[in-house]
Design an enzyme around this catalytic site. Sequence first.
Site, PDB file in Angstrom:
ATOM      1  N   ASP A 156      -5.702  -3.430  -2.828  1.00 38.08           N
ATOM      2  CA  ASP A 156      -4.754  -3.178  -1.861  1.00 38.08           C
ATOM      3  C   ASP A 156      -3.950  -4.635  -1.213  1.00 38.08           C
ATOM      4  O   ASP A 156      -4.571  -5.461  -0.794  1.00 38.08           O
ATOM      5  CB  ASP A 156      -5.171  -2.378  -0.759  1.00 38.08           C
ATOM      6  CG  ASP A 156      -4.379  -1.836   0.125  1.00 38.08           C
ATOM      7  OD1 ASP A 156      -3.625  -2.472   0.611  1.00 38.08           O
ATOM      8  OD2 ASP A 156      -4.468  -0.416   0.368  1.00 38.08           O
ATOM      9  N   SER A 160       0.894  -1.336  -0.032  1.00 36.68           N
ATOM     10  CA  SER A 160       0.064   0.054  -0.114  1.00 36.68           C
ATOM     11  C   SER A 160       0.902   1.189  -0.037  1.00 36.68           C
ATOM     12  O   SER A 160       1.763   1.259  -0.876  1.00 36.68           O
ATOM     13  CB  SER A 160      -0.896  -0.098   1.247  1.00 36.68           C
ATOM     14  OG  SER A 160      -1.990   0.647   0.862  1.00 36.68           O
TER      15      SER A 160
END
Length: 743
Positions: free
Chosen positions: A212, A66
């Site tokens: 993600d 991320s």
Amino acid sequence: MERIRIFRGIAAATLCALLVAGWAHASAPGIALVLSGGGARGLAHIGVLRELERMRIPVACLVGTSMGGVVGGVYASGMPIDQLERAARAIDWTQAFQDTPDRSAMLARRKKDENGHFARPEFGYNAGSVASPAGVIYGQNLSEIFSRFSQRAADIDHFDRLPIPYRAVATDIVTGQAVVLDKGSLALAMRATMSVPAVMAPLELEGRLLIDGGLVDNLPIARARALCGEVVIAVNLGTPLLERKDIGSAVSVGLQMVNILTEQNVRASLASLTPQDVLISPQLDGLNSGSFDRIDALIAAGEQATRAVAAQLQPLSVSAQAFALWKQRHDQKEVLDLQPDEVRITPLKWVNPDILRSALLPENVDVPTEAQLMEGVAKIYGRGDFERVQLNFTQDKGRRIALVEPTEKSWGPNYLRFGLSMVAQSGESTSFNAVAGYTRSWINSYGARWQNIVQIGEKNALHAEFHQPLAPGSSLFVAPRLLATQDQSPIYLGSAQVARFSRTQALTALELGAELGHSGEMRLGLQIGREGYQADVGLVAGSTDTTPIRALTARLDVDALDKANFPTQGYRVLLDLHDASKSLGNQNEFRRQVLDITLARTWNQNTFSAQFIGGKVDYAGAAGNIVFDLIPLGGFQRLSGYPAGRFRVDQLAFARLGYQRNIPPLLGLNLGGIISQTYLGGTLEFAHLEQSYDPRTPSGAYQSGSVFIGTDTVLGPAALSFGLSQQGTGTVWLSIGVPWTLR
């Protein structure tokens, strides 16, 4: 002598051993750095990286998830830490997490769509079914930022070849498995690893839909250890759960689910740390995943947390000379402007690639520079046909290829949009309008578009237009259209409203136009139709006979404002000419000319604006029959102290001076993304008017002013204002959205 030779030999061997040990220590192949995700909290990694450099700790490889994957990817590509911090500070993070393109790159017809009467959500309507986007945003602005930040990796096809070998972790949303990204486009890898579910749409990469990586491995210690790590330095930002009061929307529920899954996999990763590993845990109390405006505090927290474990990190430090060698290999010069050997556009389903190529290649340029390509990418995205447009560089047989990858909207090419507007003013009736639009795009390879708009409310309208370019990529177009309206207007005698008239109008028009770059358009047209009037409320009842409409029209609209509503920079010039003479078959002579100029400029969140309107109407016949065609005045920022439609004038000179201060959304509350920006301001307004239809309203000078708070919302602009007239009377206004109008 023999002893001397032996001593020299021992000294030489010792020196060689020291040099070998020093080199091994300098390269430090066993130090793996792991950076966790955390949204804005990930900016704390910058402070960690800076402090590690101060301690002279060389990193052998880097793995991130991320925002950790983003900061880590940029750093691994060779961007010096000072430049990385400056770049992070320069980003407009509010704009970065929006898909709205720069208006300067929009085509004129798309600016008209974005001018407020449609809300932001767009739906697809194809083969009788309705489709919606797969995320709140698709990350075009983020992708452009990542492309700029990864220039140093433009010619690198595998992340092992970066100054610091690098991996990013994403999640395959189909299988639920972790995907370790180790090659390809660095910008796409960074975009994939931070595709937050329910907020950002998944990224399709090599046939996989990626979101993600925090869902499956937010602190990828095992992957870093396998890559290069005898020793792991893990930076865990933590994932605080939302409080109950903050969970009130589908987006917040989705984020909470991500947070829960993230915390579970982080615990498992932390359990794998060994005594020789180092854990850095920045204290980020009061700082959440959206605290991009707290970058100073975030970086400082990263620095402090790293210093707190200095004793554990000290054994990993190398000499100043050894670290200087590592730093020299790491810090890469910025690539100012890549020059590709060839430009390629990936295959498309319905958009004509030749039209896109003309936007990418400036006139008389066979192979553009990277800066020209980025400008062309912005123009392509501004067309409104794509979820995102990615620019990547690759190698093919020793040649540098600029690969432009436009991703057509999965819910296109036909679209539904809706809008809602309300205007409430003290002492007057409240008006409502609901708008629905259906647009078919790319009807042919020239880029023809058929748009239909229906409005119901205070003004009922049906509009259909077929926009046909004369050639692929041509700025010239022809636009036949149909328009049917029924609208109302108050009739004032002095300050008293004595009647309300309605007009029914039906006409056809044929217009020939030219797009003026991306700034605006010019149209010349012929209108033919009929109209009739009726007194709905007042002393006079009944209706008039319908009369023919025969008019020549001309319209110039140059729109270089950065926003359609509450602009902060730029200008707009609107010239509207209407000629309905007897020679065209009209019963009466009628001509109208209106020039409207708006200017805006911002300094340090303080915006100053000005608007100037000049207009004149010449007519012969009864004033009651053309009340709708006179120039209207009154309402918010058009003499704010007077009701809307208070004046209908023959001749007008109007000036408005405005000020607004850009402030955080509703003093810090964005209501789950419903509001994106808030403004506090005021206006001073002046008008000199000449009018003939209202005998109780003298011609001459009028002044007014207002104070207001305005916001940009998903439904369009909203404003609450108080207007004051020169007579001392006040009017309170509440408006949401913009009713659709067509002149």
